[in-house]
Write a protein that holds these residues in place. Structure first.
Motif, PDB file in Angstrom:
ATOM      1  N   TYR A 150       0.026 -18.697   2.208  1.00  0.00           N
ATOM      2  CA  TYR A 150       0.344 -17.309   2.182  1.00  0.00           C
ATOM      3  C   TYR A 150       1.252 -16.932   1.292  1.00  0.00           C
ATOM      4  O   TYR A 150       2.163 -17.622   0.808  1.00  0.00           O
ATOM      5  CB  TYR A 150       0.971 -16.984   3.754  1.00  0.00           C
ATOM      6  N   ASN A 175      -2.427   0.860   8.787  1.00  0.00           N
ATOM      7  CA  ASN A 175      -3.535  -0.067   9.126  1.00  0.00           C
ATOM      8  C   ASN A 175      -4.828   0.711   8.607  1.00  0.00           C
ATOM      9  O   ASN A 175      -5.718   0.039   8.263  1.00  0.00           O
ATOM     10  CB  ASN A 175      -3.425  -0.326  10.428  1.00  0.00           C
ATOM     11  N   HIS A 201      -4.854   1.047   4.657  1.00  0.00           N
ATOM     12  CA  HIS A 201      -5.228  -0.071   3.986  1.00  0.00           C
ATOM     13  C   HIS A 201      -6.174  -1.177   4.577  1.00  0.00           C
ATOM     14  O   HIS A 201      -6.299  -2.111   4.136  1.00  0.00           O
ATOM     15  CB  HIS A 201      -3.878  -0.673   3.458  1.00  0.00           C
ATOM     16  N   ASP A 202      -6.917  -0.561   5.586  1.00  0.00           N
ATOM     17  CA  ASP A 202      -7.863  -1.470   6.541  1.00  0.00           C
ATOM     18  C   ASP A 202      -7.270  -2.847   6.726  1.00  0.00           C
ATOM     19  O   ASP A 202      -7.777  -3.881   6.514  1.00  0.00           O
ATOM     20  CB  ASP A 202      -8.930  -1.587   5.421  1.00  0.00           C
ATOM     21  N   THR A 203      -6.071  -2.619   7.341  1.00  0.00           N
ATOM     22  CA  THR A 203      -5.528  -4.135   7.960  1.00  0.00           C
ATOM     23  C   THR A 203      -5.049  -3.950   9.402  1.00  0.00           C
ATOM     24  O   THR A 203      -5.417  -2.877  10.218  1.00  0.00           O
ATOM     25  CB  THR A 203      -4.195  -4.226   7.205  1.00  0.00           C
ATOM     26  N   VAL A 204      -4.388  -5.016   9.796  1.00  0.00           N
ATOM     27  CA  VAL A 204      -3.983  -4.899  11.310  1.00  0.00           C
ATOM     28  C   VAL A 204      -2.769  -5.506  11.584  1.00  0.00           C
ATOM     29  O   VAL A 204      -2.226  -6.137  12.400  1.00  0.00           O
ATOM     30  CB  VAL A 204      -4.925  -5.833  12.073  1.00  0.00           C
ATOM     31  N   LEU A 205      -1.837  -4.862  10.813  1.00  0.00           N
ATOM     32  CA  LEU A 205      -0.197  -5.199  10.949  1.00  0.00           C
ATOM     33  C   LEU A 205       0.121  -4.624  12.320  1.00  0.00           C
ATOM     34  O   LEU A 205      -0.265  -3.703  12.840  1.00  0.00           O
ATOM     35  CB  LEU A 205       0.664  -4.499  10.047  1.00  0.00           C
ATOM     36  N   THR A 261       6.052  -4.162   2.092  1.00  0.00           N
ATOM     37  CA  THR A 261       4.863  -4.211   2.571  1.00  0.00           C
ATOM     38  C   THR A 261       3.921  -3.773   2.347  1.00  0.00           C
ATOM     39  O   THR A 261       2.499  -4.317   1.830  1.00  0.00           O
ATOM     40  CB  THR A 261       4.923  -4.125   4.163  1.00  0.00           C
ATOM     41  N   LEU A 316       0.494  -5.417   0.105  1.00  0.00           N
ATOM     42  CA  LEU A 316      -1.117  -4.862   0.299  1.00  0.00           C
ATOM     43  C   LEU A 316      -1.941  -4.541  -0.804  1.00  0.00           C
ATOM     44  O   LEU A 316      -3.091  -4.969  -1.002  1.00  0.00           O
ATOM     45  CB  LEU A 316      -0.849  -3.673   1.450  1.00  0.00           C
ATOM     46  N   ARG A 362      -2.110 -12.530   0.378  1.00  0.00           N
ATOM     47  CA  ARG A 362      -2.293 -13.064   1.701  1.00  0.00           C
ATOM     48  C   ARG A 362      -1.091 -12.906   2.382  1.00  0.00           C
ATOM     49  O   ARG A 362      -0.067 -13.497   2.184  1.00  0.00           O
ATOM     50  CB  ARG A 362      -2.728 -14.281   1.380  1.00  0.00           C
ATOM     51  N   GLU A 409       2.035 -12.081   9.856  1.00  0.00           N
ATOM     52  CA  GLU A 409       2.922 -11.949  10.598  1.00  0.00           C
ATOM     53  C   GLU A 409       3.476 -13.093  11.503  1.00  0.00           C
ATOM     54  O   GLU A 409       2.432 -13.810  11.738  1.00  0.00           O
ATOM     55  CB  GLU A 409       2.573 -10.753  11.344  1.00  0.00           C
TER      56      GLU A 409
END
Length: 267
Positions: free
Chosen positions: A114, A147, A150-154, A186, A190, A195, A198
């Motif tokens: 990471y 999220n 940026h199409d993420t899942v924080l 952050t 992104l 990579r 969390e």
């Protein structure tokens, strides 16, 4: 809590950056809790009027003290990162709200592929003994925006326990002067395609004194940072339209002596 896991021998140098202003009553505890994997400690002193620096040097004689030239947490972190010499850089607060013994968990992910590791109070194993209902709600809204953008899942956004490889520094946005720097780091990670991992973290109340955080003011600055930095794709265009609307609403009415001037925001 159970016994701490044994620390693995390290080859990479670890630098810990601690921004501090008037934390004389807390800094000794923080430095006294550091695990042996930390090789270098950089204390960025934000013009303290108490004995923060003297106490830090007494507890940790090898500490590298940087006198902050500007103001704000973002400015302090930028100066600390540039002064750090380690391969891995970790940032932590000086008020005792973050447990230094969690540092090896962050390093574990850096050692296993990471690029950028951030603490989360809202994933399994994490928590907060300090957060208010307003701060929790604000964080939920802001992390939801990130999220979606940026199409993420924080699971957490406004939390400053972070670690990253030194090679990531050129790609991280260090221009934000205040508390919004945590969000900016952050978001820039992104956008750089890093990579990101969390790790669960327990936020504790600061040990002594009063926080410099102002929920509404700093939350607004975080929101503005998100609107300012997101400009890509359909969602980016929608965000920019919202940004222009907010900007136009907040502008004072123009005073003209002739025909109405064109609106530069709308062009």
């Amino acid at each position: 809590m159970g016994p701490r896991p044994a620390e693995e021998p390290r080859l990479d140098k670890v630098s810990l950056v601690i921004p501090a202003m008037n934390e004389a009553t807390n800094i000794a505890w923080v430095l006294g809790q550091l695990p042996s994997c930390v090789d270098e400690v950089v204390l960025v002193d934000g013009h303290s009027r108490d004995a923060t620096v003297m106490i830090a040097q007494t507890v940790r004689p090898d500490i590298h003290v940087v006198e902050q030239s500007g103001t704000g947490k973002g400015d302090a972190l930028r100066e600390g990162f540039l002064a750090a010499t380690g391969d891995h850089i970790v940032m932590i607060d000086a008020d005792g709200s973050m447990a230094p013994d969690e540092i090896p968990h962050y390093l574990h992910f850096l050692d296993n592929g990471y690029d950028f590791v951030k603490g989360s109070r809202f994933m399994g194993g994490g928590g907060s003994r300090d957060i208010t209902r307003l701060r929790r709600s604000g964080n939920r809204v802001l992390v939801g925006m990130v999220n979606r953008m940026h199409d993420t899942v924080l699971t957490d956004l406004c939390y400053g326990y972070v670690a990253f490889h030194r090679r990531c520094l050129p790609y991280l946005d260090l221009t934000r002067p205040g508390f919004e720097v945590e969000t900016s780091l952050t978001v820039s990670a992104l956008r750089a395609g890093f990579r990101i991992a969390e790790v669960p973290s327990l936020e504790m109340p600061r040990r002594h004194g009063h926080s410099n955080l102002h929920v509404v003011r700093d939350g607004t600055r975080v929101l503005r940072t998100l609107l300012r930095e997101h400009d890509r794709g359909p969602s980016g265009r929608a965000v920019q339209q919202l940004r222009r609307f907010v900007h136009h609403r907040d502008r004072p009415p123009a005073v003209t002596s002739g025909p109405t001037a064109p609106d530069p925001v709308g062009t």
